[in-house]
Design a protein around this motif. Structure first.
Motif, short mmCIF file in Angstrom:
data_model
loop_
_atom_site.label_atom_id
_atom_site.label_comp_id
_atom_site.label_asym_id
_atom_site.label_seq_id
_atom_site.Cartn_x
_atom_site.Cartn_y
_atom_site.Cartn_z
N ARG A 1 0.84 -1.21 0.00
CA ARG A 1 0.00 0.00 0.00
C ARG A 1 0.87 1.25 0.00
NH1 ARG A 1 -2.66 -0.72 4.60
NH2 ARG A 1 -3.63 -2.56 3.72
N ARG A 2 1.94 1.25 0.78
CA ARG A 2 2.85 2.40 0.80
C ARG A 2 3.56 2.57 -0.53
NH1 ARG A 2 4.19 0.48 5.91
NH2 ARG A 2 6.16 -0.35 5.13
N ARG A 3 3.98 1.46 -1.13
CA ARG A 3 4.64 1.53 -2.43
C ARG A 3 3.71 2.07 -3.51
NH1 ARG A 3 7.76 -4.28 -2.91
NH2 ARG A 3 9.39 -3.86 -1.37
N VAL A 4 2.49 1.57 -3.52
CA VAL A 4 1.51 2.02 -4.51
C VAL A 4 1.24 3.51 -4.33
CG1 VAL A 4 -0.93 1.83 -5.18
CG2 VAL A 4 0.45 -0.23 -4.91
N ASN A 5 1.09 3.94 -3.10
CA ASN A 5 0.84 5.36 -2.83
C ASN A 5 2.03 6.22 -3.25
OD1 ASN A 5 -0.87 7.40 -1.94
ND2 ASN A 5 0.06 7.42 0.08
N MET A 6 3.25 5.73 -2.98
CA MET A 6 4.44 6.48 -3.36
C MET A 6 4.54 6.62 -4.88
SD MET A 6 8.45 5.43 -3.08
CE MET A 6 8.11 4.07 -4.16
N THR A 7 4.30 5.53 -5.61
CA THR A 7 4.39 5.60 -7.07
C THR A 7 3.26 6.45 -7.65
OG1 THR A 7 3.21 3.50 -7.27
CG2 THR A 7 5.63 3.44 -7.35
N ARG A 8 2.14 6.47 -6.99
CA ARG A 8 1.04 7.33 -7.46
C ARG A 8 1.45 8.79 -7.42
NH1 ARG A 8 -4.73 8.49 -4.50
NH2 ARG A 8 -5.55 9.80 -6.17
N TRP A 9 2.02 9.21 -6.31
CA TRP A 9 2.42 10.62 -6.18
C TRP A 9 3.66 10.94 -7.01
CZ3 TRP A 9 -1.31 13.47 -5.13
CH2 TRP A 9 -2.32 13.05 -4.28
N LEU A 10 4.53 9.98 -7.18
CA LEU A 10 5.70 10.19 -8.04
C LEU A 10 5.27 10.36 -9.50
CD1 LEU A 10 8.79 10.34 -8.02
CD2 LEU A 10 8.81 7.87 -8.37
N ALA A 11 4.33 9.54 -9.94
CA ALA A 11 3.83 9.65 -11.32
C ALA A 11 3.11 10.99 -11.52
CB ALA A 11 2.89 8.49 -11.65
N THR A 12 2.27 11.37 -10.58
CA THR A 12 1.54 12.63 -10.70
C THR A 12 2.50 13.81 -10.67
OG1 THR A 12 -0.36 11.61 -9.60
CG2 THR A 12 -0.34 14.01 -9.73
N GLY A 13 3.48 13.76 -9.78
CA GLY A 13 4.45 14.85 -9.68
C GLY A 13 5.31 14.98 -10.92
N LEU B 1 -0.41 19.91 -24.11
CA LEU B 1 -1.84 19.61 -24.03
C LEU B 1 -2.13 18.11 -23.90
CD1 LEU B 1 -3.48 22.21 -26.41
CD2 LEU B 1 -3.48 22.16 -23.91
N PRO B 2 -1.49 17.24 -24.67
CA PRO B 2 -1.76 15.81 -24.47
C PRO B 2 -1.38 15.31 -23.08
CG PRO B 2 -0.69 16.15 -26.59
CD PRO B 2 -0.66 17.46 -25.86
N LEU B 3 -0.46 15.99 -22.41
CA LEU B 3 -0.09 15.59 -21.05
C LEU B 3 -1.15 15.97 -20.03
CD1 LEU B 3 3.70 16.55 -21.01
CD2 LEU B 3 2.71 14.25 -21.16
N CYS B 4 -1.99 16.94 -20.36
CA CYS B 4 -3.04 17.37 -19.44
C CYS B 4 -4.18 16.36 -19.38
CB CYS B 4 -3.57 18.74 -19.84
SG CYS B 4 -2.34 20.04 -19.70
N ILE B 5 -4.36 15.59 -20.44
CA ILE B 5 -5.45 14.61 -20.50
C ILE B 5 -5.31 13.53 -19.42
CG2 ILE B 5 -6.58 12.87 -21.95
CD1 ILE B 5 -5.80 14.70 -24.36
N PRO B 6 -4.15 12.90 -19.26
CA PRO B 6 -4.07 11.84 -18.25
C PRO B 6 -3.98 12.35 -16.81
CG PRO B 6 -1.97 12.05 -19.35
CD PRO B 6 -2.93 12.94 -20.07
N LEU B 7 -3.82 13.63 -16.62
CA LEU B 7 -3.67 14.14 -15.26
C LEU B 7 -4.89 13.80 -14.40
CD1 LEU B 7 -1.90 15.69 -13.32
CD2 LEU B 7 -2.93 17.81 -14.14
N ALA B 8 -6.07 13.94 -14.95
CA ALA B 8 -7.28 13.61 -14.18
C ALA B 8 -7.33 12.13 -13.83
CB ALA B 8 -8.53 14.01 -14.97
N GLY B 9 -6.93 11.27 -14.77
CA GLY B 9 -6.93 9.83 -14.51
C GLY B 9 -5.92 9.43 -13.45
N LEU B 10 -4.76 10.08 -13.43
CA LEU B 10 -3.78 9.78 -12.39
C LEU B 10 -4.28 10.26 -11.03
CD1 LEU B 10 -0.31 10.55 -14.02
CD2 LEU B 10 -1.49 8.37 -13.81
N LEU B 11 -4.90 11.43 -11.01
CA LEU B 11 -5.41 11.94 -9.73
C LEU B 11 -6.56 11.09 -9.21
CD1 LEU B 11 -5.28 15.79 -10.41
CD2 LEU B 11 -3.81 14.46 -8.89
#
Length: 138
Positions: A9-21, A52-62
């Motif tokens: 769970r910690r690893r998944v959470n860390m990679t989530r924020w690393l990907a979003t950042g 602009l194409p990078l803005c599309i996946p931002l919502a999905g990552l969040l």
């Protein structure tokens, strides 16, 4: 060897924020690069629309959507290709910005692939735990 659920769970959470950042970093870098730091033309460049194409996946990552992590790990190679080409062919400071873009692309790719892998491991671990028969205590 499976890690315990808390570690996963910690690893998944860390990679989530690393990907979003790193995705946010790529968006801001692309805008700053083409508008202020080293535009192709003085006063800014229309190449800023490349973010602009990078803005599309931002919502999905969040929203933590698994499908978004999977296809972003493929999309990012287009930006890495641009970073490699401009890193070798442009002059300073554009080449330095391209190297930073390449580093952010690799970070995003690694974060997305590890996120997908560890999320699948967590699901499999949870399924195995729910299927295991209860143990009797004496």
């Amino acid at each position: 060897m499976n890690p315990n659920p808390d570690t996963l769970r910690r690893r998944v959470n860390m990679t989530r924020w690393l990907a979003t950042g790193s995705l946010l970093g790529l968006i801001f870098l692309g805008l700053a690069w083409e508008l202020w730091l080293a535009p192709l033309r003085p006063g800014g460049s229309w190449w800023a629309i490349k973010v602009l194409p990078l803005c599309i996946p931002l919502a999905g990552l969040l929203k933590n959507r698994m499908y978004t992590y999977r296809w972003v790990s493929l999309l990012i190679w287009l930006y890495f290709t641009e970073a490699a080409v401009r890193g070798w062919s442009d002059r300073w400071p554009s080449s330095g910005l391209a190297m930073l873009e390449g580093l952010l692309c690799i970070t995003l790719f690694v974060a997305c692939t590890l996120h997908v892998r560890w999320r699948f491991q967590a699901v499999r671990l949870a399924q195995e735990a729910s299927e295991a028969p209860p143990t009797e205590t004496a």
